[in-house]
Design a protein around this motif. Structure first.
Motif, short mmCIF file in Angstrom:
data_model
loop_
_atom_site.label_atom_id
_atom_site.label_comp_id
_atom_site.label_asym_id
_atom_site.label_seq_id
_atom_site.Cartn_x
_atom_site.Cartn_y
_atom_site.Cartn_z
N PHE A 1 -12.90 1.14 -107.54
CA PHE A 1 -13.09 0.85 -106.12
C PHE A 1 -13.09 2.18 -105.36
CE2 PHE A 1 -10.35 0.09 -102.22
CZ PHE A 1 -11.39 -0.29 -101.41
N LYS A 2 -14.12 2.37 -104.54
CA LYS A 2 -14.25 3.63 -103.81
C LYS A 2 -14.29 3.39 -102.31
CE LYS A 2 -17.45 7.53 -103.23
NZ LYS A 2 -18.78 8.06 -103.57
N VAL A 3 -13.63 4.25 -101.56
CA VAL A 3 -13.66 4.20 -100.10
C VAL A 3 -14.48 5.38 -99.59
CG1 VAL A 3 -12.29 4.41 -97.99
CG2 VAL A 3 -11.47 2.98 -99.87
N ALA A 4 -15.42 5.11 -98.69
CA ALA A 4 -16.21 6.17 -98.04
C ALA A 4 -16.04 6.03 -96.53
CB ALA A 4 -17.67 6.06 -98.43
N ILE A 5 -15.94 7.14 -95.85
CA ILE A 5 -15.71 7.14 -94.40
C ILE A 5 -17.02 7.41 -93.67
CG2 ILE A 5 -14.31 8.06 -92.52
CD1 ILE A 5 -12.74 6.77 -94.87
N LEU A 6 -17.40 6.48 -92.78
CA LEU A 6 -18.59 6.69 -91.94
C LEU A 6 -18.25 7.70 -90.85
CD1 LEU A 6 -19.77 3.00 -91.37
CD2 LEU A 6 -20.87 4.69 -92.83
N PRO A 7 -19.05 8.74 -90.68
CA PRO A 7 -18.75 9.73 -89.64
C PRO A 7 -18.88 9.14 -88.23
CG PRO A 7 -20.91 10.13 -90.60
CD PRO A 7 -20.27 9.06 -91.42
N VAL A 8 -18.22 9.76 -87.30
CA VAL A 8 -18.34 9.35 -85.89
C VAL A 8 -19.77 9.65 -85.42
CG1 VAL A 8 -17.49 9.74 -83.55
CG2 VAL A 8 -15.91 9.81 -85.48
N ASN A 9 -20.34 8.73 -84.65
CA ASN A 9 -21.69 8.90 -84.09
C ASN A 9 -22.73 9.19 -85.17
OD1 ASN A 9 -20.70 8.57 -81.44
ND2 ASN A 9 -20.14 10.75 -81.35
N TYR A 10 -22.67 8.44 -86.27
CA TYR A 10 -23.63 8.62 -87.35
C TYR A 10 -25.05 8.27 -86.87
CZ TYR A 10 -22.55 3.63 -87.67
OH TYR A 10 -22.33 2.31 -87.37
N SER A 11 -26.03 8.93 -87.47
CA SER A 11 -27.43 8.72 -87.10
C SER A 11 -28.05 7.67 -88.00
CB SER A 11 -28.21 10.03 -87.23
OG SER A 11 -28.27 10.41 -88.61
N MET A 12 -29.22 7.18 -87.60
CA MET A 12 -29.94 6.24 -88.44
C MET A 12 -30.48 6.94 -89.70
SD MET A 12 -29.59 3.24 -87.24
CE MET A 12 -27.95 3.69 -86.65
N GLU A 13 -30.72 8.23 -89.60
CA GLU A 13 -31.15 8.99 -90.78
C GLU A 13 -30.01 9.02 -91.81
OE1 GLU A 13 -33.76 9.73 -87.56
OE2 GLU A 13 -31.59 10.04 -87.63
N TYR A 14 -28.79 9.17 -91.31
CA TYR A 14 -27.63 9.14 -92.21
C TYR A 14 -27.51 7.76 -92.87
CZ TYR A 14 -22.81 8.56 -93.71
OH TYR A 14 -21.69 8.25 -94.44
N VAL A 15 -27.69 6.71 -92.08
CA VAL A 15 -27.60 5.35 -92.63
C VAL A 15 -28.61 5.17 -93.76
CG1 VAL A 15 -27.91 2.88 -92.12
CG2 VAL A 15 -26.66 4.34 -90.52
N ALA A 16 -29.81 5.74 -93.60
CA ALA A 16 -30.85 5.61 -94.64
C ALA A 16 -30.39 6.22 -95.95
CB ALA A 16 -32.15 6.26 -94.17
N THR A 17 -29.56 7.27 -95.89
CA THR A 17 -29.09 7.90 -97.13
C THR A 17 -28.14 6.99 -97.91
OG1 THR A 17 -27.12 8.97 -96.16
CG2 THR A 17 -29.21 10.16 -96.02
N LEU A 18 -27.55 6.01 -97.23
CA LEU A 18 -26.61 5.09 -97.89
C LEU A 18 -27.32 4.10 -98.79
CD1 LEU A 18 -24.16 4.29 -94.94
CD2 LEU A 18 -24.11 6.21 -96.55
#
Length: 621
Positions: free
Chosen positions: A148-165
Motif C-alpha cells: 500500500f502506497k501513499v502519495a501526496i497531491l501538491p497544493v494548487n496542482y495543475s491539470m498537466e500534473y494530473v495527466a502524469t498520474l
C-alpha cells in the motif's frame, strides 16, 4: 414455519434440478421443472416450492445460510413466500445499503483498493497536501500495512500534473472523523459492481434513498464527503479516483442539504459549514466566465484535461480514432498509444475529447445529444440544477440565517440569490424553451441556436420548479407521451435516436434505455406541479419493471433497463452493472435501490397492492 435442512445438500440438489443454464441463478430462462420438494430433516414434513420467484428466494436464503459454514440450518418459509415488493424494499433497507457502504481508513482500505480498477502491483492512495490530518493518518498507515502506497497531491496542482498520474492511477482520500478511540473514514455509499468509489450525482440519489430508510447519518456523511472534495480537490468529483480530478459532476449538493434539513437540522454550525461549501463551489466551479459559465449568462459542462479520458477500455474509441490513424498512416493501436502519451498531438481530435470529457462530467456518458458538442451547449440539465442551487441557497439563508449570510468579510442575502435564480429562469426560457415542441432543448451558444434533441432532461426544469404552469402543462401533455414506455421514460425519444447513423454505437443514455435518476426527477416534478395521477402512473410503471425483473431473474436490480423490451438485458456500449452475481444479489444498484424506496413512498396503498399482484401497467393506465 421453519424447515430444518442440510444446507449444502439442499443447495446442491436445488441447483442441479433448477439451474439448467448453470449461471448460478434460478431465472425464468431455466428449463427445470420449477418445482422442488423441501423435506424437514427433523419432522420429515414436506413442502412444495414452485415457480421461479419462490425457487430463487429459496436459493437466496440457502446462500445466506451457506456463509455460516453450518451443516444444518433453518429456512423460514415466510421469507420464501414473501410479497415481492416487501422483499425488495426490505433487502434494500436492511442489506443493500450496508453492502454498498465503504470507508477509506484502516478498516475499509482493502475493499476500496483491491478492486478491478487497481491495475498496479502496489495500490496507491492519493491525499491532498491541504489535508494535514489525512496526510499524517495515511502515512502512519502506510508504515503499518503491506502492499500500500501513499502519495501526496501538491497544493494548487495543475491539470498537466494530473495527466502524469495516468501512469500510476489510484484512489483519492476522503474525509476522516474522530471517533472515541481513533480516526475513522467518513462513510460513503458506492453505486455497486465495478463502481467501487464515491460518484458525484449517484450520491445525491443514494442520499434520498438513505433518508427514506431512516439512515440520516449516512446521508449526512455523503454531504461531509462532498464538502471535503470541494475543500481539498476544488470540486465535487466525478468519482474519487486520480483520473477524475479533471472533472466534476451534475451539481446536486444543495438539494441533498435541503433534504437533510427537512429531516433534521444537526446544528447551526454544521449547516453553516455546508452552505459555505455550496456557495464556494457555485462561485469557483460554475461561475467563472470562460470556463463553465458562458457569455449567454447560462452554464455548460466543461471538464479540464486534454485527450482521451483515462478510464475507458482500449478499443472504446476505435470509431473515432480510425480516421486519424489513417491520416497519420499508423496502425490504430500504435496511434492510440502515441496519442495517449501525447507524443502525437492533433488539434481536431483534442477538440473532440474536450466535448467527450465534458459529456462525462454531465453524468450522461454517453448520449448522442452531447457527443462532439457538449462544451458548446448551455444544457437544460446543468442550468436546471444551478437554478435549484440558487433557490436552495436563498431558502436556507432566509429560513436559518435571518435573510443574511456572511462568509469572511462578504455578506449575501436571500434576496440576492432569488435575483440570480430569476435571471437564470428568464435566460433558460428565452434560449432553451421551445413553445412549438412543448419541450426544453439545449442551446448551442456557438451556433446561436437550439439543438433539438429530445432528451429526458427536458423534464429537469419541472423538477427544479422553474416552469410556468403553461410550460408544465405542455411538458406533461405534449412532451411526456413521446418518452413513455411500459416501464417508465426513456433517455431520449425514438425520433431523436432515429436520426443517428446506424454505424454509431448504441448510446446508453438514449432510447430505448431507462435510468433511475430520470424517473425520480420526473416524479418530483410532477408532484411539484400537482400532476398527482400522472406521478402515480409513472412511479407504478418503473416499480413494476424493477419488481418483475427481480422476480424473474433471481432478485436482480440492475443499473438500467432496456424499456423497449422491459428487460435488464441491455446491449449498449457499457453493458449493465448489477447483473453479475452468484446465487444472491447482495447490493442491488445504488440509485435503482433509491428509486424503489422513493417510488414506494409516493405510490398509493391501492397501487402498492396491485404492484404486489404484478398487475401490468397496460392493464391500469
Amino acid at each position: 414455519m421453519k424447515f430444518s435442512l442440510n444446507i449444502d445438500k439442499t443447495f446442491r440438489e436445488l441447483l442441479l434440478q433448477e439451474d439448467t443454464d448453470q449461471d448460478k441463478k434460478i431465472t425464468k430462462d431455466d428449463q427445470g421443472p420449477k418445482r422442488f420438494v423441501l423435506i424437514d430433516e427433523k419432522t420429515k414434513q414436506e413442502q412444495v416450492i414452485a415457480g421461479t420467484y419462490y425457487l430463487s428466494n429459496l436459493l437466496q436464503e440457502l446462500a445466506v445460510l451457506k456463509e455460516s459454514k453450518m451443516e444444518m440450518g433453518e429456512v423460514d418459509l415466510a421469507r420464501i413466500q414473501e410479497n415481492p415488493v416487501d422483499r425488495i424494499s426490505r433487502k434494500i433497507k436492511y442489506d443493500y445499503w450496508n453492502e454498498l457502504t465503504r470507508t477509506i481508513d484502516k478498516k475499509g482500505l482493502a475493499q476500496i483498493l483491491e478492486d478491478e480498477k487497481t491495475n498496479s502491483d502496489v495500490p496507491t492512495l492519493y491525499v491532498a497536501a491541504t489535508d494535514k490530518q489525512g496526510v499524517s493518518y495515511f502515512q502512519d498507515l502506510e508504515k503499518e500495512l503491506q502492499n500500500f502506497k501513499v502519495a501526496i497531491l501538491p497544493v494548487n496542482y495543475s491539470m498537466e500534473y494530473v495527466a502524469t498520474l495516468n501512469n500510476k492511477p489510484g484512489i483519492l482520500a476522503l474525509a476522516l472523523e474522530q471517533k472515541i478511540y481513533s480516526l475513522q473514514g467518513v462513510p460513503f455509499v458506492v453505486p455497486g459492481g465495478r463502481f467501487n468509489e464515491m460518484y458525484g450525482w449517484d450520491s445525491y440519489f443514494i442520499g434520498i434513498g438513505l433518508l427514506i430508510d431512516n439512515q440520516l447519518e449516512k446521508a449526512m456523511a455523503i454531504a461531509e464527503n462532498f464538502k471535503y472534495q470541494i475543500t481539498h480537490y476544488g470540486k465535487i468529483l466525478n468519482a474519487n479516483r486520480s483520473y477524475y480530478l479533471t472533472r466534476t459532476q451534475p451539481p446536486l449538493y444543495s438539494s441533498l442539504i435541503v433534504e437533510i434539513v427537512k429531516e433534521n437540522v444537526p446544528n447551526q454550525e454544521w449547516l453553516k459549514s455546508h452552505l459555505e461549501a455550496i456557495i464556494l463551489e457555485y462561485n469557483t466551479v460554475w461561475m467563472e466566465l470562460g470556463n463553465r459559465l458562458t457569455e449567454t449568462g447560462l452554464n455548460r459542462y466543461k471538464a479540464e484535461g486534454v485527450g482521451m479520458p483515462f478510464e475507458v477500455e482500449p478499443g472504446h474509441f476505435d470509431d473515432v480514432l480510425a480516421p486519424y490513424a489513417k491520416k497519420y498512416n499508423m496502425p490504430i493501436r500504435a496511434f492510440e498509444k502515441e496519442y495517449l502519451e501525447r507524443k502525437l498531438v492533433d488539434a481536431d481530435l483534442d477538440l473532440y475529447f474536450v466535448h467527450d470529457r465534458s459529456l462525462r462530467e454531465s453524468g450522461h456518458d454517453t448520449t448522442d445529444r452531447l457527443i462532439n458538442r457538449c462544451a458548446n451547449l448551455n444544457s437544460v440539465d446543468v442550468n436546471s440544477f444551478l437554478y435549484k442551487y440558487e433557490k436552495d441557497i436563498a431558502y436556507l439563508i432566509a429560513t436559518y440565517f435571518g435573510n443574511t449570510f456572511q462568509i469572511g468579510d462578504v455578506k449575501c442575502t436571500s434576496n440576492e440569490w432569488e435575483q440570480k435564480a430569476a435571471f437564470r429562469k428568464e435566460k433558460i426560457n428565452e434560449l432553451c424553451w421551445n413553445e412549438a415542441a412543448g419541450m426544453y432543448f439545449d442551446y448551442d451558444f456557438v451556433n446561436q441556436e437550439q439543438f433539438p434533441f429530445e432528451a429526458a432532461t427536458t423534464f429537469f426544469p419541472l423538477w427544479a420548479g422553474l416552469c410556468t404552469e403553461n410550460q408544465a402543462k405542455k411538458l406533461v401533455e405534449v412532451a411526456l407521451p413521446h418518452f413513455i414506455k411500459i416501464g417508465g421514460i426513456t433517455g431520449s425519444t425514438k425520433a431523436s435516436s432515429a436520426n443517428v447513423s446506424k454505424d454509431e454505437p448504441q448510446r446508453q443514455w438514449d432510447y430505448p434505455f431507462g435510468w433511475a435518476p430520470h424517473q425520480m426527477l420526473l416524479w418530483e416534478g410532477l408532484l411539484k406541479y400537482n400532476y398527482l395521477d400522472k406521478a402515480q402512473e409513472m412511479v407504478y410503471r418503473w416499480l413494476w419493471l424493477i419488481t418483475i425483473n427481480a422476480i424473474e431473474y433471481n432478485g436482480t436490480i440492475p443499473e438500467k433497463f432496456d424499456l423497449e423490451i422491459s428487460s435488464h438485458k441491455v446491449f449498449a456500449e457499457y453493458g449493465n452493472v448489477g447483473t453479475e452475481f452468484d446465487y444472491i444479489a447482495k447490493e442491488g444498484f445504488g440509485w435503482m435501490n433509491a428509486s424503489y424506496q422513493y417510488g414506494l413512498q409516493i405510490l398509493s396503498a391501492e397501487l402498492k397492492i396491485k404492484l404486489g399482484e404484478l398487475i401490468a401497467p397496460e392493464d391500469l393506465f
